[in-house]
Scaffold this motif. Structure first.
Motif, short mmCIF file in Angstrom:
data_model
loop_
_atom_site.label_atom_id
_atom_site.label_comp_id
_atom_site.label_asym_id
_atom_site.label_seq_id
_atom_site.Cartn_x
_atom_site.Cartn_y
_atom_site.Cartn_z
N ALA A 5 -31.52 27.65 37.37
CA ALA A 5 -31.98 28.99 37.74
C ALA A 5 -33.31 29.28 37.06
O ALA A 5 -33.56 28.85 35.93
N SER A 6 -34.16 30.01 37.76
CA SER A 6 -35.46 30.38 37.21
C SER A 6 -35.93 31.69 37.84
O SER A 6 -35.36 32.16 38.82
N GLY A 7 -36.98 32.26 37.24
CA GLY A 7 -37.59 33.44 37.82
C GLY A 7 -37.34 34.73 37.11
O GLY A 7 -37.89 35.76 37.47
N GLY A 8 -36.49 34.71 36.10
CA GLY A 8 -36.24 35.93 35.35
C GLY A 8 -37.45 36.33 34.52
O GLY A 8 -38.43 35.59 34.42
N GLY A 14 -39.02 49.76 39.11
CA GLY A 14 -39.73 49.79 40.38
C GLY A 14 -40.38 48.48 40.75
O GLY A 14 -40.85 48.32 41.89
N GLY A 15 -40.42 47.56 39.82
CA GLY A 15 -41.04 46.27 40.06
C GLY A 15 -40.15 45.30 40.79
O GLY A 15 -39.02 45.63 41.18
N SER A 16 -40.64 44.08 40.96
CA SER A 16 -39.93 43.04 41.70
C SER A 16 -39.89 41.73 40.94
O SER A 16 -40.79 41.44 40.15
N LEU A 17 -38.85 40.98 41.19
CA LEU A 17 -38.72 39.62 40.70
C LEU A 17 -38.06 38.79 41.78
O LEU A 17 -37.28 39.31 42.59
N ARG A 18 -38.33 37.49 41.75
CA ARG A 18 -37.66 36.58 42.67
C ARG A 18 -37.01 35.48 41.86
O ARG A 18 -37.71 34.71 41.18
N LEU A 19 -35.71 35.41 41.93
CA LEU A 19 -34.96 34.36 41.26
C LEU A 19 -34.77 33.18 42.20
O LEU A 19 -34.62 33.36 43.42
N SER A 20 -34.76 32.00 41.62
CA SER A 20 -34.51 30.79 42.38
C SER A 20 -33.41 29.99 41.71
O SER A 20 -33.30 30.02 40.47
N CYS A 21 -32.65 29.28 42.50
CA CYS A 21 -31.64 28.36 41.96
C CYS A 21 -31.70 27.08 42.76
O CYS A 21 -31.54 27.11 43.98
#
Length: 120
Positions: A5-8, A14-21
């Protein structure tokens, strides 16, 4: 089999994040792909899931803000998190039901978790 897992990270409300696995190993098929989260002193909860056919599930509190998707060719799934709130802060874990090439059954595998912090 390994789930990475990554992206934290740290993001303002109000912001955004995209996690990937990304899953790797002797994988024949991945059925359901899921994201869980666990905040301090709280139980782990299922946030979102996507089935092999594309149907999805979302925790009520994230509906309309989070989107789960999958790339079967890459054995990878994602969690796009928009309009983040402080209550979304947690360690996010990826999970999947995977059948290995040498097996006839599916079993659950877990990633190592990635921290999401939502704070100004």
């Amino acid at each position: 089999v390994q789930l990475q897992a990554s992206g934290g990270g740290l993001v303002q409300p109000g912001g955004s994040l995209r996690l990937s696995c990304a899953a790797s190993g002797s994988i024949a098929t991945i059925s359901d792909m899921r994201w869980y989260r666990q905040a301090p002193e709280k139980e782990r909860e299922l946030v979102a899931a996507v089935a092999v056919g594309g149907s999805t599930y979302y925790l009520d509190s994230v509906k309309g803000r989070f989107t789960i998707s999958r790339d079967n060719a890459k054995n990878t799934w994602y969690l796009q998190m928009n309009s983040l709130k402080p209550e979304d802060a947690a360690v996010y874990f990826c999970n999947a039901a995977i059948r290995l090439r040498e097996s006839y059954t599916f079993r659950n595998y877990w990633g190592q978790g990635t921290q999401v912090t939502v704070s100004s």
